[in-house]
Design a protein around this motif. Sequence first.
Motif, PDB file in Angstrom:
ATOM      1  N   ARG A   1      31.475  -6.685  -0.274  1.00  0.00           N
ATOM      2  CA  ARG A   1      31.927  -8.074  -0.415  1.00  0.00           C
ATOM      3  C   ARG A   1      31.742  -8.523  -1.865  1.00  0.00           C
ATOM      4  O   ARG A   1      30.754  -8.191  -2.513  1.00  0.00           O
TER       5      ARG A   1
ATOM      6  N   TYR B   1      31.926 -11.929  -4.570  1.00  0.00           N
ATOM      7  CA  TYR B   1      31.949 -13.375  -4.777  1.00  0.00           C
ATOM      8  C   TYR B   1      32.055 -13.640  -6.276  1.00  0.00           C
ATOM      9  O   TYR B   1      31.306 -13.065  -7.084  1.00  0.00           O
TER      10      TYR B   1
ATOM     11  N   ARG C   1      30.856 -19.684   1.933  1.00  0.00           N
ATOM     12  CA  ARG C   1      31.267 -18.598   2.822  1.00  0.00           C
ATOM     13  C   ARG C   1      30.842 -17.261   2.228  1.00  0.00           C
ATOM     14  O   ARG C   1      30.620 -17.152   1.017  1.00  0.00           O
ATOM     15  N   PRO C   2      30.738 -16.240   3.081  1.00  0.00           N
ATOM     16  CA  PRO C   2      30.430 -14.906   2.545  1.00  0.00           C
ATOM     17  C   PRO C   2      31.521 -14.437   1.590  1.00  0.00           C
ATOM     18  O   PRO C   2      32.652 -14.940   1.598  1.00  0.00           O
TER      19      PRO C   2
ATOM     20  N   ASP D   1      25.138  -6.471   7.544  1.00  0.00           N
ATOM     21  CA  ASP D   1      26.052  -7.366   6.841  1.00  0.00           C
ATOM     22  C   ASP D   1      25.529  -8.795   6.868  1.00  0.00           C
ATOM     23  O   ASP D   1      25.603  -9.519   5.869  1.00  0.00           O
ATOM     24  N   LYS D   2      24.971  -9.217   7.994  1.00  0.00           N
ATOM     25  CA  LYS D   2      24.447 -10.570   8.109  1.00  0.00           C
ATOM     26  C   LYS D   2      23.274 -10.782   7.147  1.00  0.00           C
ATOM     27  O   LYS D   2      23.194 -11.808   6.454  1.00  0.00           O
TER      28      LYS D   2
ATOM     29  N   CYS E   1      24.537 -10.820   3.501  1.00  0.00           N
ATOM     30  CA  CYS E   1      25.230 -12.070   3.191  1.00  0.00           C
ATOM     31  C   CYS E   1      24.234 -13.200   2.972  1.00  0.00           C
ATOM     32  O   CYS E   1      24.427 -14.048   2.089  1.00  0.00           O
ATOM     33  N   ASP E   2      23.159 -13.211   3.756  1.00  0.00           N
ATOM     34  CA  ASP E   2      22.145 -14.246   3.610  1.00  0.00           C
ATOM     35  C   ASP E   2      21.443 -14.127   2.261  1.00  0.00           C
ATOM     36  O   ASP E   2      21.247 -15.127   1.547  1.00  0.00           O
TER      37      ASP E   2
ATOM     38  N   GLU F   1      22.582 -12.537  -0.431  1.00  0.00           N
ATOM     39  CA  GLU F   1      23.556 -12.759  -1.506  1.00  0.00           C
ATOM     40  C   GLU F   1      23.812 -14.240  -1.711  1.00  0.00           C
ATOM     41  O   GLU F   1      23.950 -14.711  -2.854  1.00  0.00           O
ATOM     42  N   ALA F   2      23.884 -15.022  -0.610  1.00  0.00           N
ATOM     43  CA  ALA F   2      24.120 -16.463  -0.734  1.00  0.00           C
ATOM     44  C   ALA F   2      23.002 -17.137  -1.513  1.00  0.00           C
ATOM     45  O   ALA F   2      23.246 -18.087  -2.273  1.00  0.00           O
TER      46      ALA F   2
ATOM     47  N   PRO G   1      32.120 -11.977   9.714  1.00  0.00           N
ATOM     48  CA  PRO G   1      32.835 -12.052   8.425  1.00  0.00           C
ATOM     49  C   PRO G   1      34.332 -11.894   8.556  1.00  0.00           C
ATOM     50  O   PRO G   1      34.935 -10.963   8.115  1.00  0.00           O
TER      51      PRO G   1
END
Length: 438
Positions: free
Chosen positions: A14, A16, A25-26, A324-325, A328-329, A331-332, A423
């Motif tokens: 992913r 960003y 959002r992811p 992935d979850k 994503c957490d 990375e956010a 996602p």
Amino acid sequence: RVEDTFEEPRGVSRLYVKGVHDAARPGDNAVSLVIQKQSGSNTVEVVHAVKRRLEEIRPTLPDDIEIETIRDQSRFIENSMDEVKMHLFLAVLLVSASILLFLRDWRTTIIATLAIPTSLVGTFAFMYAMGFTLNNFTMIGLILAVGIVVDDAVVVHENIFRHMEEKGLSGWDAAGAATREIALAVLATTLSLVVVFAPIAFMGGQVGRFLSCFGWVVGLSVLMSMFISFTMTPMLCSRFLVLEPGAKRSKDGPVWRGLERGYLAALGWALRNRTAMVVIALAVLFMTPLLFQKVGKDFVPKDDQSEFEVAITLPEGYSLSHADKDFCDIEARLRKLPGVTHTYFQIGDTTGRIAKGQGDVTSGTIYCRLIDLRKRDYTQFAVMDDARHILADYPDLRSAVQDVSAISGGGFRQVAARRCPGPEGHRPGLILELAPAP
């Protein structure tokens, strides 16, 4: 049992980009394309060629495909070269100013300073013959040589001036006599410097592949400076050096008088306290191993390259969706760190050597790119410390916040720098990563 169905995914990526993607959002699903140069080719030239080709390809892509260059090794190389060239210019300027400060004669300053560019330009011929390029190591060697190559010219010039001042010789006669008189001393001084860098030039192994060019450049520039001091410097002195009537060397200036008084005071104290001088010398000698242990050790210096990465290993048994979850957490939260403009994470195998439908999904990396160093007043390492505090909130994960190594290949993979206790609906994308080959 055989089913005609979909292949089980064993990896996810992913991307960003700040200001382009929605921060709430992811990141968008992405595919990375890593381009490595062949051994012996120039990284910057390869990157520029790839970028030109990308501009030709971009109009032919579908509207829902985006191309984003997230890693570009030429960016750091070009910034480093610009910085090194500025330091080279400052070194020449400061050396010239020092000569003018002590000798206080514009002719003398010009004659001595001309030895710097002449020696460096002559060194370029040796570099070309040896197959060296202008890189960080050779440029650092040239910067170091700036303060060395002028020494021989100053020594020869000073002796010529002394012959003109004390013996009343013309410039032509003084140039010949003074150069012959001091030639042996200049030769010995030059060779003593060369033998220091000769072991570096002939160093073997991986360290030698990096530092040998540095040793060659400094050694060759010193030899070139000796050649210049025996040829060009006496010629310029014989033609342009003029001794003003009644002029004396600038020992009457305030700078010289202050230095002379300080030097004589230090010399007098040293001669009166010989035992103390021997004790100080021995103390410095025996403190060297202790200081060596205090100094940090690394293969290459840590530079602020405006990028870092987070390597994460999840517990065994995690599914791809669970991994992935978590990624994503994390990375956010990393996006909110100061200066972060790009984040890109990969989960699963990226070597291409694993069969389809196989591979571990419990490990991955998150790449973070920062704004340019010149646009921020904090360092990359401060942001990396903030990232470590974020990862401390995930005690089940083994993680490491580390520099993105400029040297790829076996043996240079950075292991965990710190073990922390304790996602759908996105457009597909393409990530281009430009990096040198191992």
